[in-house]
Write a protein that holds these residues in place. Sequence first.
Motif, PDB file in Angstrom:
ATOM      1  N   GLN A  94       5.500 -12.060  -5.686  1.00  0.00           N
ATOM      2  CA  GLN A  94       4.795 -12.045  -4.567  1.00  0.00           C
ATOM      3  C   GLN A  94       4.944 -11.056  -3.270  1.00  0.00           C
ATOM      4  OE1 GLN A  94       2.758 -15.802  -3.075  1.00  0.00           O
ATOM      5  NE2 GLN A  94       4.532 -15.723  -1.848  1.00  0.00           N
ATOM      6  N   HIS A  95       4.246 -10.451  -3.012  1.00  0.00           N
ATOM      7  CA  HIS A  95       4.344  -9.480  -1.940  1.00  0.00           C
ATOM      8  C   HIS A  95       3.533  -9.632  -0.675  1.00  0.00           C
ATOM      9  CE1 HIS A  95       6.781  -7.506  -4.770  1.00  0.00           C
ATOM     10  NE2 HIS A  95       5.915  -7.602  -5.465  1.00  0.00           N
ATOM     11  N   GLY A  96       3.767  -9.165   0.482  1.00  0.00           N
ATOM     12  CA  GLY A  96       2.879  -9.280   1.779  1.00  0.00           C
ATOM     13  C   GLY A  96       3.591 -10.464   2.514  1.00  0.00           C
ATOM     14  N   GLY A  97       3.774 -10.284   3.863  1.00  0.00           N
ATOM     15  CA  GLY A  97       4.201 -11.043   4.822  1.00  0.00           C
ATOM     16  C   GLY A  97       3.361 -12.351   4.732  1.00  0.00           C
ATOM     17  N   SER A  98       2.211 -12.490   4.304  1.00  0.00           N
ATOM     18  CA  SER A  98       1.604 -13.833   4.547  1.00  0.00           C
ATOM     19  C   SER A  98       1.016 -13.877   3.177  1.00  0.00           C
ATOM     20  CB  SER A  98       0.418 -13.770   5.613  1.00  0.00           C
ATOM     21  OG  SER A  98       0.888 -13.320   7.015  1.00  0.00           O
ATOM     22  N   SER A  99       1.222 -13.481   2.080  1.00  0.00           N
ATOM     23  CA  SER A  99       0.669 -13.966   0.982  1.00  0.00           C
ATOM     24  C   SER A  99       1.461 -15.357   0.621  1.00  0.00           C
ATOM     25  CB  SER A  99       1.309 -13.040  -0.302  1.00  0.00           C
ATOM     26  OG  SER A  99       0.532 -11.907  -0.167  1.00  0.00           O
ATOM     27  N   THR A 100       0.358 -16.325  -0.094  1.00  0.00           N
ATOM     28  CA  THR A 100       0.679 -17.593  -0.402  1.00  0.00           C
ATOM     29  C   THR A 100       0.323 -17.855  -1.925  1.00  0.00           C
ATOM     30  OG1 THR A 100      -1.508 -18.362   0.322  1.00  0.00           O
ATOM     31  CG2 THR A 100       0.308 -18.449   1.841  1.00  0.00           C
ATOM     32  N   THR A 101       1.385 -18.405  -2.499  1.00  0.00           N
ATOM     33  CA  THR A 101       0.950 -19.045  -4.145  1.00  0.00           C
ATOM     34  C   THR A 101       1.390 -20.575  -4.067  1.00  0.00           C
ATOM     35  OG1 THR A 101       1.411 -16.864  -4.790  1.00  0.00           O
ATOM     36  CG2 THR A 101       1.631 -18.490  -6.487  1.00  0.00           C
ATOM     37  N   LEU A 102       0.467 -21.160  -4.762  1.00  0.00           N
ATOM     38  CA  LEU A 102       0.623 -22.505  -5.316  1.00  0.00           C
ATOM     39  C   LEU A 102       1.083 -22.589  -6.773  1.00  0.00           C
ATOM     40  CD1 LEU A 102       0.587 -25.774  -4.909  1.00  0.00           C
ATOM     41  CD2 LEU A 102      -1.677 -25.646  -5.237  1.00  0.00           C
ATOM     42  N   ILE A 103       2.179 -22.969  -7.145  1.00  0.00           N
ATOM     43  CA  ILE A 103       2.391 -23.263  -8.488  1.00  0.00           C
ATOM     44  C   ILE A 103       2.490 -24.740  -8.823  1.00  0.00           C
ATOM     45  CG2 ILE A 103       4.320 -22.941 -10.274  1.00  0.00           C
ATOM     46  CD1 ILE A 103       5.358 -20.346  -8.592  1.00  0.00           C
TER      47      ILE A 103
ATOM     48  N   THR B 174       0.727  -1.001  -0.049  1.00  0.00           N
ATOM     49  CA  THR B 174      -0.170   0.085   0.057  1.00  0.00           C
ATOM     50  C   THR B 174       0.766   1.405  -0.007  1.00  0.00           C
ATOM     51  OG1 THR B 174      -0.164   0.333   2.491  1.00  0.00           O
ATOM     52  CG2 THR B 174      -1.695  -1.164   1.431  1.00  0.00           C
ATOM     53  N   MET B 175       0.309   2.516  -0.227  1.00  0.00           N
ATOM     54  CA  MET B 175       0.924   3.671  -0.552  1.00  0.00           C
ATOM     55  C   MET B 175       1.390   4.109   1.045  1.00  0.00           C
ATOM     56  SD  MET B 175       1.009   4.746  -3.331  1.00  0.00           S
ATOM     57  CE  MET B 175       1.233   6.874  -3.129  1.00  0.00           C
ATOM     58  N   GLN B 176       0.837   3.577   2.088  1.00  0.00           N
ATOM     59  CA  GLN B 176       1.266   3.717   3.713  1.00  0.00           C
ATOM     60  C   GLN B 176       2.388   2.652   3.947  1.00  0.00           C
ATOM     61  OE1 GLN B 176      -2.041   3.376   2.779  1.00  0.00           O
ATOM     62  NE2 GLN B 176      -2.037   5.684   2.586  1.00  0.00           N
ATOM     63  N   GLY B 177       2.902   1.813   3.055  1.00  0.00           N
ATOM     64  CA  GLY B 177       3.987   0.866   3.200  1.00  0.00           C
ATOM     65  C   GLY B 177       3.368  -0.466   3.910  1.00  0.00           C
ATOM     66  N   GLY B 178       2.032  -0.728   3.967  1.00  0.00           N
ATOM     67  CA  GLY B 178       1.568  -1.723   4.533  1.00  0.00           C
ATOM     68  C   GLY B 178       1.424  -2.894   3.488  1.00  0.00           C
ATOM     69  N   ASP B 179       1.065  -4.168   3.979  1.00  0.00           N
ATOM     70  CA  ASP B 179       0.830  -5.082   3.052  1.00  0.00           C
ATOM     71  C   ASP B 179      -0.709  -5.689   2.938  1.00  0.00           C
ATOM     72  OD1 ASP B 179       3.588  -5.406   2.350  1.00  0.00           O
ATOM     73  OD2 ASP B 179       4.065  -6.524   4.152  1.00  0.00           O
ATOM     74  N   LEU B 180      -1.200  -5.880   1.797  1.00  0.00           N
ATOM     75  CA  LEU B 180      -2.098  -6.664   1.291  1.00  0.00           C
ATOM     76  C   LEU B 180      -2.077  -7.841   0.997  1.00  0.00           C
ATOM     77  CD1 LEU B 180      -4.360  -3.890  -0.286  1.00  0.00           C
ATOM     78  CD2 LEU B 180      -4.635  -4.329   2.139  1.00  0.00           C
ATOM     79  N   ASP B 181      -2.427  -9.012   1.752  1.00  0.00           N
ATOM     80  CA  ASP B 181      -1.879 -10.190   1.388  1.00  0.00           C
ATOM     81  C   ASP B 181      -2.876 -10.893   0.574  1.00  0.00           C
ATOM     82  OD1 ASP B 181       0.165 -10.246   3.242  1.00  0.00           O
ATOM     83  OD2 ASP B 181      -1.037 -10.815   4.888  1.00  0.00           O
ATOM     84  N   GLY B 182      -2.368 -11.957  -0.367  1.00  0.00           N
ATOM     85  CA  GLY B 182      -3.012 -12.676  -1.419  1.00  0.00           C
ATOM     86  C   GLY B 182      -3.019 -14.086  -1.350  1.00  0.00           C
ATOM     87  N   ILE B 183      -3.817 -14.715  -1.875  1.00  0.00           N
ATOM     88  CA  ILE B 183      -3.873 -16.264  -1.927  1.00  0.00           C
ATOM     89  C   ILE B 183      -4.039 -16.537  -3.394  1.00  0.00           C
ATOM     90  CG2 ILE B 183      -4.889 -18.584  -1.358  1.00  0.00           C
ATOM     91  CD1 ILE B 183      -5.729 -17.122   1.241  1.00  0.00           C
TER      92      ILE B 183
END
Length: 300
Positions: free
Chosen positions: A91-100, A43-52
């Motif tokens: 991939q960004h965000g401390g808890s984002s997860t991706t299955l490849i 985010t613009m504030q330096g936070g993370d938006l996690d994704g799956i």
Amino acid sequence: MSQSTVFGNRAGDGGPGDRNFSGGSGDGGLGGKGGGVGNGMRTMQGGDLDGIMTLKQCTISGNRAGDGGQAGNIGLGDTSGVGGSGGGFGQHGGSSTTLIEDCIIAGNDIGLGGEGAEDGKALDLSSDFQLTRDGINLIGHNLVDGGVSTAFPSPPFPGQPNGNGDLVGTQGNLLDPLLDPLADNGGPTLTLLPARESPAIDPPMGSDHSLDFSSDQRGFDRVVKGVIDIGAVEAPDYAVIDAEAARQAAVARALRRDAISRKIRKLTKKFKVAKRKRKKRLIRKLKKQIRKSKRQLRAI
């Protein structure tokens, strides 16, 4: 995202630093990561938006991370932005997860650093958090932002599967997926078809997801020779194509020989008639034509 081709995309470049001493930062912005596909965001504030995210039977190639922004005033201590990593996936965000799973992520490129700054490091994958894998994947470069991805360890020998069955390139031995150019290979969209020597065709260990889809991205049969190919597109059986091409070539040669043989017979009849009538000029002409046709017949 499943059965998709991601090609020709680029992450955003970092913005230039402030040169006007107006209170803004003089440092150049970092080059964007994940030129082809991204998961999570900052985010613009330096936070993370996690994704799956799940990537299943996709081909991600020919993409590029963003370049770093230029420093506003290098001589006054401002720094340029580092080039982006992960031209294929970021991939960004401390808890984002991706299955490849059963994917090609190869043939992508890093972003260039601004003046005095480093270029990106990871050609294909960039992740702030560990990736997970399944099936059989082809990864061109297993470097992830300066560290080796534990999801895609190096193989014992270049070009061989690693312990998971994945085909993985390393810093010293990038793995080329050998894909044909983006083209209409059938179906509603353009695709990257594995060339006949592509390592994505019939991977040695095979995937256990052969029955997940009955067709590939184009709508063609997903399994051609008992094992699904890696990526979005199933390659044709090139041996069958070669055999059919050889058969058609043989038929064409036979038809050509038959046509020339008929021509020789007709010329021979005319020659005999001309000889009886003692037409010397015609005899010489027919002799040349017969010799030429016989040479053509021998050449087939």
